[in-house]
Design a protein around this motif. Structure first.
Motif, PDB file in Angstrom:
ATOM      1  N   ASP A 186       0.761  -1.313   0.066  1.00 54.64           N
ATOM      2  CA  ASP A 186      -0.100   0.145  -0.213  1.00 54.64           C
ATOM      3  C   ASP A 186       0.791   1.199   0.016  1.00 54.64           C
ATOM      4  N   PHE A 187       1.438   1.592  -0.974  1.00 54.91           N
ATOM      5  CA  PHE A 187       2.554   2.503  -1.330  1.00 54.91           C
ATOM      6  C   PHE A 187       2.317   3.324  -2.661  1.00 54.91           C
ATOM      7  N   GLY A 188       3.149   4.487  -2.602  1.00 54.88           N
ATOM      8  CA  GLY A 188       3.081   5.115  -3.993  1.00 54.88           C
ATOM      9  C   GLY A 188       4.317   4.623  -4.581  1.00 54.88           C
ATOM     10  N   LYS A 189       5.538   5.161  -4.391  1.00 53.30           N
ATOM     11  CA  LYS A 189       6.702   4.839  -4.859  1.00 53.30           C
ATOM     12  C   LYS A 189       7.641   4.144  -3.717  1.00 53.30           C
ATOM     13  N   LEU A 190       8.363   2.952  -3.920  1.00 54.08           N
ATOM     14  CA  LEU A 190       9.181   2.409  -2.834  1.00 54.08           C
ATOM     15  C   LEU A 190      10.473   3.600  -2.700  1.00 54.08           C
ATOM     16  N   VAL A 191      11.229   3.822  -3.862  1.00 54.84           N
ATOM     17  CA  VAL A 191      12.388   4.820  -3.615  1.00 54.84           C
ATOM     18  C   VAL A 191      12.333   5.787  -4.725  1.00 54.84           C
ATOM     19  N   ARG A 192      12.705   7.138  -4.555  1.00 54.73           N
ATOM     20  CA  ARG A 192      12.633   8.213  -5.449  1.00 54.73           C
ATOM     21  C   ARG A 192      13.769   8.932  -5.260  1.00 54.73           C
ATOM     22  N   SER A 193      14.658   8.870  -6.520  1.00 57.41           N
ATOM     23  CA  SER A 193      15.983   9.845  -6.417  1.00 57.41           C
ATOM     24  C   SER A 193      15.165  11.050  -6.799  1.00 57.41           C
ATOM     25  N   LYS A 217       2.599   2.285  -7.029  1.00 64.39           N
ATOM     26  CA  LYS A 217       2.650   2.811  -8.248  1.00 64.39           C
ATOM     27  C   LYS A 217       3.875   2.410  -8.997  1.00 64.39           C
ATOM     28  N   SER A 218       4.953   2.548  -8.160  1.00 68.75           N
ATOM     29  CA  SER A 218       6.442   2.231  -8.952  1.00 68.75           C
ATOM     30  C   SER A 218       7.440   1.871  -7.752  1.00 68.75           C
ATOM     31  N   LEU A 219       8.364   1.062  -8.062  1.00 71.25           N
ATOM     32  CA  LEU A 219       9.399   0.690  -7.301  1.00 71.25           C
ATOM     33  C   LEU A 219      10.355   1.630  -7.119  1.00 71.25           C
ATOM     34  N   VAL A 220      10.814   2.092  -8.201  1.00 70.43           N
ATOM     35  CA  VAL A 220      12.050   3.065  -8.367  1.00 70.43           C
ATOM     36  C   VAL A 220      11.900   4.057  -9.455  1.00 70.43           C
ATOM     37  N   GLY A 221      12.173   5.239  -9.006  1.00 71.63           N
ATOM     38  CA  GLY A 221      12.207   6.399  -9.833  1.00 71.63           C
ATOM     39  C   GLY A 221      13.591   7.138 -10.030  1.00 71.63           C
ATOM     40  N   ILE A 222      14.220   7.454 -10.990  1.00 76.72           N
ATOM     41  CA  ILE A 222      15.502   7.652 -11.092  1.00 76.72           C
ATOM     42  C   ILE A 222      15.615   8.928 -12.286  1.00 76.72           C
ATOM     43  N   ASN A 223      16.776   9.612 -12.243  1.00 72.83           N
ATOM     44  CA  ASN A 223      16.792  10.855 -13.220  1.00 72.83           C
ATOM     45  C   ASN A 223      18.154  10.218 -14.107  1.00 72.83           C
ATOM     46  N   SER A 224      17.541  10.033 -15.366  1.00 70.64           N
ATOM     47  CA  SER A 224      18.756   9.453 -16.300  1.00 70.64           C
ATOM     48  C   SER A 224      19.554  10.530 -16.738  1.00 70.64           C
ATOM     49  N   ASN A 225      19.219  11.648 -16.680  1.00 69.46           N
ATOM     50  CA  ASN A 225      19.898  12.771 -17.240  1.00 69.46           C
ATOM     51  C   ASN A 225      21.117  13.252 -16.209  1.00 69.46           C
ATOM     52  N   TYR A 226      21.197  12.435 -15.068  1.00 76.92           N
ATOM     53  CA  TYR A 226      21.943  12.701 -14.140  1.00 76.92           C
ATOM     54  C   TYR A 226      22.880  11.539 -13.765  1.00 76.92           C
ATOM     55  N   GLY A 227      22.490  10.474 -14.774  1.00 73.80           N
ATOM     56  CA  GLY A 227      23.328   9.412 -14.651  1.00 73.80           C
ATOM     57  C   GLY A 227      23.014   8.386 -13.674  1.00 73.80           C
ATOM     58  N   ASP A 228      21.650   8.386 -13.149  1.00 72.05           N
ATOM     59  CA  ASP A 228      21.367   7.485 -11.929  1.00 72.05           C
ATOM     60  C   ASP A 228      21.033   5.997 -12.583  1.00 72.05           C
ATOM     61  N   THR A 229      21.080   5.271 -11.734  1.00 72.92           N
ATOM     62  CA  THR A 229      20.936   3.755 -12.218  1.00 72.92           C
ATOM     63  C   THR A 229      20.046   3.072 -11.209  1.00 72.92           C
ATOM     64  N   ALA A 230      19.216   2.161 -11.466  1.00 63.75           N
ATOM     65  CA  ALA A 230      18.619   1.274 -10.651  1.00 63.75           C
ATOM     66  C   ALA A 230      18.674  -0.040 -10.987  1.00 63.75           C
ATOM     67  N   SER A 241      -1.582  -8.756 -10.513  1.00 64.55           N
ATOM     68  CA  SER A 241      -1.826  -9.769 -11.856  1.00 64.55           C
ATOM     69  C   SER A 241      -1.675  -8.964 -13.304  1.00 64.55           C
ATOM     70  N   SER A 242      -2.234  -7.511 -13.095  1.00 70.03           N
ATOM     71  CA  SER A 242      -2.535  -6.797 -14.087  1.00 70.03           C
ATOM     72  C   SER A 242      -1.095  -5.899 -14.456  1.00 70.03           C
ATOM     73  N   LYS A 243      -0.027  -6.203 -13.659  1.00 72.27           N
ATOM     74  CA  LYS A 243       1.247  -5.467 -13.657  1.00 72.27           C
ATOM     75  C   LYS A 243       1.140  -4.236 -13.700  1.00 72.27           C
ATOM     76  N   LYS A 244       0.204  -3.496 -13.002  1.00 73.85           N
ATOM     77  CA  LYS A 244       0.260  -1.993 -13.088  1.00 73.85           C
ATOM     78  C   LYS A 244       1.506  -1.196 -12.341  1.00 73.85           C
ATOM     79  N   ILE A 245       2.178  -1.969 -11.352  1.00 67.91           N
ATOM     80  CA  ILE A 245       3.179  -1.488 -10.784  1.00 67.91           C
ATOM     81  C   ILE A 245       4.345  -1.400 -11.721  1.00 67.91           C
ATOM     82  N   GLU A 246       4.943  -0.123 -11.772  1.00 69.67           N
ATOM     83  CA  GLU A 246       6.160  -0.097 -12.703  1.00 69.67           C
ATOM     84  C   GLU A 246       7.397  -0.130 -12.056  1.00 69.67           C
ATOM     85  N   PRO A 247       8.234  -1.208 -12.308  1.00 62.42           N
ATOM     86  CA  PRO A 247       9.376  -1.512 -11.581  1.00 62.42           C
ATOM     87  C   PRO A 247      10.421  -0.339 -11.793  1.00 62.42           C
ATOM     88  N   CYS A 248      10.552   0.389 -12.661  1.00 60.70           N
ATOM     89  CA  CYS A 248      11.695   1.465 -12.742  1.00 60.70           C
ATOM     90  C   CYS A 248      11.147   2.433 -13.853  1.00 60.70           C
TER      91      CYS A 248
END
Length: 282
Positions: A186-193, A217-230, A241-248
Protein backbone atom coordinates in the motif's frame (compact mmCIF):
# COMPACT_ATOMS: atom_id res chain seq x y z
CA UNK A 1 18.07 -42.66 8.63
CA UNK A 2 19.49 -46.04 7.53
CA UNK A 3 17.68 -49.28 8.25
CA UNK A 4 19.05 -51.69 10.80
CA UNK A 5 20.74 -54.82 9.48
CA UNK A 6 18.49 -57.90 9.59
CA UNK A 7 19.77 -61.39 10.40
CA UNK A 8 17.28 -63.26 8.19
CA UNK A 9 17.74 -63.44 4.42
CA UNK A 10 15.58 -61.64 1.86
CA UNK A 11 15.40 -62.03 -1.85
CA UNK A 12 17.48 -59.40 -3.70
CA UNK A 13 14.45 -57.92 -5.47
CA UNK A 14 12.64 -57.20 -2.23
CA UNK A 15 15.78 -55.69 -0.71
CA UNK A 16 16.12 -53.30 -3.65
CA UNK A 17 12.43 -52.33 -3.47
CA UNK A 18 12.65 -51.71 0.28
CA UNK A 19 15.82 -49.62 -0.11
CA UNK A 20 14.25 -47.52 -2.87
CA UNK A 21 11.10 -46.94 -0.83
CA UNK A 22 13.11 -45.95 2.24
CA UNK A 23 15.24 -43.52 0.22
CA UNK A 24 12.18 -41.91 -1.33
CA UNK A 25 10.52 -41.49 2.05
CA UNK A 26 13.71 -40.06 3.51
CA UNK A 27 14.04 -37.53 0.70
CA UNK A 28 10.39 -36.53 1.00
CA UNK A 29 10.72 -36.09 4.75
CA UNK A 30 13.89 -34.04 4.34
CA UNK A 31 12.28 -31.81 1.75
CA UNK A 32 9.26 -31.22 3.95
CA UNK A 33 11.43 -30.49 6.96
CA UNK A 34 13.59 -28.07 4.99
CA UNK A 35 10.55 -26.32 3.60
CA UNK A 36 9.03 -25.98 7.04
CA UNK A 37 12.26 -24.50 8.39
CA UNK A 38 12.24 -21.85 5.69
CA UNK A 39 8.68 -20.76 6.41
CA UNK A 40 7.54 -18.38 9.18
CA UNK A 41 6.02 -20.11 12.18
CA UNK A 42 2.46 -21.15 11.51
CA UNK A 43 2.64 -20.66 7.73
CA UNK A 44 1.66 -23.39 5.31
CA UNK A 45 4.81 -24.96 3.83
CA UNK A 46 4.03 -24.13 0.20
CA UNK A 47 2.29 -20.79 0.80
CA UNK A 48 4.06 -17.91 -0.97
CA UNK A 49 1.14 -15.48 -1.00
CA UNK A 50 1.23 -11.95 0.37
CA UNK A 51 -0.27 -13.16 3.65
CA UNK A 52 2.67 -15.51 4.14
CA UNK A 53 5.35 -12.86 3.62
CA UNK A 54 3.69 -10.13 5.69
CA UNK A 55 5.15 -11.23 9.02
CA UNK A 56 5.11 -7.95 10.89
CA UNK A 57 6.67 -7.86 14.35
CA UNK A 58 4.74 -7.32 17.57
CA UNK A 59 6.25 -4.29 19.36
CA UNK A 60 7.74 -4.92 22.78
CA UNK A 61 6.49 -1.57 24.08
CA UNK A 62 5.63 1.96 23.03
CA UNK A 63 7.36 5.32 23.40
CA UNK A 64 6.19 8.81 22.40
CA UNK A 65 8.86 11.03 20.83
CA UNK A 66 8.47 14.81 21.10
CA UNK A 67 12.05 15.69 20.11
CA UNK A 68 14.18 14.09 17.39
CA UNK A 69 16.38 11.26 18.69
CA UNK A 70 19.93 11.82 17.45
CA UNK A 71 21.95 8.68 16.79
CA UNK A 72 25.68 8.31 16.35
CA UNK A 73 27.23 4.87 16.41
CA UNK A 74 24.53 2.24 16.91
CA UNK A 75 21.01 2.38 18.37
CA UNK A 76 19.03 -0.81 19.07
CA UNK A 77 15.40 -0.17 19.89
CA UNK A 78 14.65 -3.73 21.00
CA UNK A 79 11.62 -3.70 18.65
CA UNK A 80 9.91 -0.98 20.67
CA UNK A 81 7.37 1.15 18.80
CA UNK A 82 8.15 4.87 18.54
CA UNK A 83 5.60 7.49 17.49
CA UNK A 84 5.59 11.26 17.36
CA UNK A 85 3.82 13.71 19.62
CA UNK A 86 3.84 17.49 19.99
CA UNK A 87 5.92 19.05 17.22
CA UNK A 88 6.54 15.54 15.83
CA UNK A 89 2.89 14.61 15.90
CA UNK A 90 2.31 15.13 12.18
CA UNK A 91 1.70 12.22 9.87
CA UNK A 92 0.81 13.99 6.66
CA UNK A 93 2.70 14.82 3.45
CA UNK A 94 3.85 18.32 4.41
CA UNK A 95 7.43 18.96 3.27
CA UNK A 96 10.09 19.95 5.77
CA UNK A 97 8.93 17.92 8.75
CA UNK A 98 11.48 16.83 11.33
CA UNK A 99 12.40 13.17 11.76
CA UNK A 100 11.86 10.87 14.72
CA UNK A 101 15.45 9.65 14.29
CA UNK A 102 18.41 11.64 12.93
CA UNK A 103 21.41 9.43 12.06
CA UNK A 104 24.93 10.82 11.90
CA UNK A 105 27.34 9.70 9.21
CA UNK A 106 28.09 6.00 9.69
CA UNK A 107 25.30 5.37 12.22
CA UNK A 108 23.15 2.23 12.47
CA UNK A 109 19.51 2.03 13.56
CA UNK A 110 18.14 -1.45 14.22
CA UNK A 111 15.13 -3.25 15.68
CA UNK A 112 12.78 -0.27 15.68
CA UNK A 113 9.08 0.02 14.85
CA UNK A 114 7.87 3.46 13.76
CA UNK A 115 4.18 3.81 14.51
CA UNK A 116 1.69 6.55 13.72
CA UNK A 117 2.20 9.46 13.57
CA UNK A 118 5.78 9.07 12.30
CA UNK A 119 6.49 12.65 11.09
CA UNK A 120 9.34 12.38 8.56
CA UNK A 121 10.58 9.02 9.80
CA UNK A 122 14.37 8.66 9.69
CA UNK A 123 16.99 11.06 8.29
CA UNK A 124 20.50 9.90 7.37
CA UNK A 125 22.97 12.79 7.11
CA UNK A 126 25.62 10.48 5.61
CA UNK A 127 26.25 6.77 5.22
CA UNK A 128 23.88 4.74 7.39
CA UNK A 129 22.38 1.31 7.97
CA UNK A 130 18.73 0.63 8.79
CA UNK A 131 18.41 -2.93 10.01
CA UNK A 132 15.06 -4.56 10.81
CA UNK A 133 13.27 -1.20 10.91
CA UNK A 134 9.49 -1.21 10.35
CA UNK A 135 7.00 1.55 9.51
CA UNK A 136 3.38 0.69 10.27
CA UNK A 137 2.02 3.88 8.66
CA UNK A 138 4.48 6.02 6.69
CA UNK A 139 4.16 9.77 7.24
CA UNK A 140 5.87 12.18 4.83
CA UNK A 141 8.63 9.63 4.04
CA UNK A 142 9.85 6.54 5.86
CA UNK A 143 13.50 7.57 5.50
CA UNK A 144 15.50 10.22 3.66
CA UNK A 145 19.13 9.80 2.62
CA UNK A 146 21.08 13.06 2.50
CA UNK A 147 24.83 12.39 2.37
CA UNK A 148 26.76 14.77 0.13
CA UNK A 149 29.67 12.48 -0.74
CA UNK A 150 29.63 10.27 -3.83
CA UNK A 151 31.13 7.62 -1.55
CA UNK A 152 28.16 7.61 0.82
CA UNK A 153 26.62 4.16 1.27
CA UNK A 154 23.11 3.62 2.63
CA UNK A 155 21.78 0.17 3.49
CA UNK A 156 18.25 -0.94 4.32
CA UNK A 157 18.41 -4.55 5.49
CA UNK A 158 15.14 -6.29 6.31
CA UNK A 159 12.13 -4.54 7.78
CA UNK A 160 9.08 -3.23 5.98
CA UNK A 161 6.69 -0.34 5.43
CA UNK A 162 3.05 0.21 4.58
CA UNK A 163 0.61 3.03 4.18
CA UNK A 164 2.82 5.43 2.18
CA UNK A 165 0.67 7.90 0.25
CA UNK A 166 3.70 8.86 -1.83
CA UNK A 167 7.32 7.78 -1.29
CA UNK A 168 8.70 5.24 1.15
CA UNK A 169 12.38 6.21 0.71
CA UNK A 170 13.52 9.64 -0.47
CA UNK A 171 17.06 9.74 -1.92
CA UNK A 172 18.14 13.39 -1.85
CA UNK A 173 21.89 12.99 -1.42
CA UNK A 174 24.73 11.37 -3.32
CA UNK A 175 26.08 7.83 -3.28
CA UNK A 176 24.55 4.36 -3.35
CA UNK A 177 21.42 3.02 -1.68
CA UNK A 178 20.84 -0.75 -1.32
CA UNK A 179 17.49 -2.14 -0.16
CA UNK A 180 17.40 -5.87 0.55
CA UNK A 181 15.12 -8.30 2.37
CA UNK A 182 12.45 -5.59 2.62
CA UNK A 183 8.69 -5.73 2.20
CA UNK A 184 6.27 -2.95 1.32
CA UNK A 185 2.53 -2.72 0.79
CA UNK A 186 0.00 0.00 0.00
CA UNK A 187 2.44 2.64 -1.26
CA UNK A 188 3.16 5.17 -3.97
CA UNK A 189 6.87 4.74 -4.76
CA UNK A 190 9.32 2.49 -2.94
CA UNK A 191 12.28 4.81 -3.59
CA UNK A 192 12.63 8.07 -5.52
CA UNK A 193 15.83 9.79 -6.51
CA UNK A 194 15.01 13.45 -5.88
CA UNK A 195 13.92 14.96 -9.18
CA UNK A 196 14.18 18.67 -8.38
CA UNK A 197 16.50 19.27 -5.40
CA UNK A 198 18.54 22.48 -5.43
CA UNK A 199 21.69 20.34 -5.56
CA UNK A 200 21.50 17.26 -7.76
CA UNK A 201 23.78 14.22 -7.77
CA UNK A 202 24.30 10.96 -9.57
CA UNK A 203 22.64 8.25 -7.49
CA UNK A 204 22.81 4.46 -7.68
CA UNK A 205 19.99 2.33 -6.30
CA UNK A 206 19.95 -1.43 -5.77
CA UNK A 207 16.73 -3.24 -4.85
CA UNK A 208 16.99 -6.98 -4.29
CA UNK A 209 15.12 -9.79 -2.54
CA UNK A 210 12.03 -7.71 -1.74
CA UNK A 211 8.31 -8.46 -1.49
CA UNK A 212 5.94 -5.90 -2.96
CA UNK A 213 2.21 -6.04 -2.25
CA UNK A 214 -0.26 -3.97 -4.28
CA UNK A 215 -1.57 -1.35 -4.40
CA UNK A 216 1.47 0.63 -5.47
CA UNK A 217 2.64 2.85 -8.33
CA UNK A 218 6.35 2.22 -8.87
CA UNK A 219 9.40 0.65 -7.27
CA UNK A 220 12.14 3.05 -8.34
CA UNK A 221 12.18 6.50 -9.91
CA UNK A 222 15.53 7.79 -11.23
CA UNK A 223 16.88 10.76 -13.19
CA UNK A 224 18.62 9.40 -16.26
CA UNK A 225 19.97 12.84 -17.25
CA UNK A 226 22.07 12.81 -14.06
CA UNK A 227 23.31 9.28 -14.69
CA UNK A 228 21.23 7.56 -11.99
CA UNK A 229 21.00 3.77 -12.13
CA UNK A 230 18.55 1.28 -10.63
CA UNK A 231 19.49 -2.40 -10.42
CA UNK A 232 16.64 -4.78 -9.57
CA UNK A 233 16.75 -8.51 -8.79
CA UNK A 234 14.64 -11.11 -6.97
CA UNK A 235 11.58 -8.87 -6.90
CA UNK A 236 8.33 -10.60 -5.89
CA UNK A 237 5.14 -8.65 -6.60
CA UNK A 238 1.90 -9.86 -5.00
CA UNK A 239 -1.66 -8.98 -5.93
CA UNK A 240 -0.81 -7.17 -9.17
CA UNK A 241 -1.72 -9.64 -11.90
CA UNK A 242 -2.37 -6.76 -14.32
CA UNK A 243 1.20 -5.52 -13.69
CA UNK A 244 0.26 -1.91 -12.98
CA UNK A 245 3.22 -1.35 -10.65
CA UNK A 246 6.11 0.06 -12.69
CA UNK A 247 9.45 -1.48 -11.67
CA UNK A 248 11.60 1.41 -12.90
CA UNK A 249 10.62 4.89 -14.13
CA UNK A 250 13.04 7.38 -15.72
CA UNK A 251 12.70 11.14 -15.29
CA UNK A 252 14.32 14.29 -16.62
CA UNK A 253 15.45 15.83 -13.34
CA UNK A 254 16.33 19.46 -12.66
CA UNK A 255 17.74 21.73 -9.95
CA UNK A 256 15.22 24.53 -10.46
CA UNK A 257 12.45 23.07 -8.36
CA UNK A 258 10.20 22.39 -11.35
CA UNK A 259 8.21 19.18 -11.51
CA UNK A 260 10.43 16.59 -13.28
CA UNK A 261 9.18 15.08 -16.51
CA UNK A 262 8.70 11.34 -16.86
CA UNK A 263 10.55 10.21 -19.99
CA UNK A 264 10.36 6.42 -19.96
CA UNK A 265 10.09 3.19 -18.01
CA UNK A 266 11.20 -0.41 -18.13
CA UNK A 267 14.64 -2.01 -18.58
CA UNK A 268 16.95 -0.17 -20.96
CA UNK A 269 20.37 -1.69 -20.25
CA UNK A 270 21.84 1.65 -19.16
CA UNK A 271 19.82 3.21 -16.35
CA UNK A 272 17.08 0.70 -15.46
CA UNK A 273 19.15 -2.46 -15.06
CA UNK A 274 17.09 -5.63 -14.83
CA UNK A 275 15.33 -8.20 -16.99
CA UNK A 276 11.79 -9.54 -16.90
CA UNK A 277 13.02 -12.71 -15.17
CA UNK A 278 14.15 -10.60 -12.18
CA UNK A 279 10.51 -9.93 -11.31
CA UNK A 280 7.84 -12.51 -10.48
CA UNK A 281 4.11 -12.03 -9.93
CA UNK A 282 1.53 -14.00 -7.95
Amino acid sequence: MSERAHTHRRRAGKRRMAAALTAALSLTGAALATNMMLQPAGAAPADTTAAAVAEWPTPTGSEAVSETIEVSGSYDGGLKEFHGEGDLGGGGQEEGQDALFELADGATLRNVVLGSPAADGVHCSGSCTLENVWWTDVGEDAASFKGKSSGSVYRVNGGGAKGADDKVFQFNGAGKLTISGFQVEDFGKLVRSCGNCSTMYKRDIVVKDVDITAPGKSLVGINSNYGDTATLSSIRIHGDSSKKIEPCVRYEGNDSGDEPEEIGSGPDGEFCLYSESDITYD
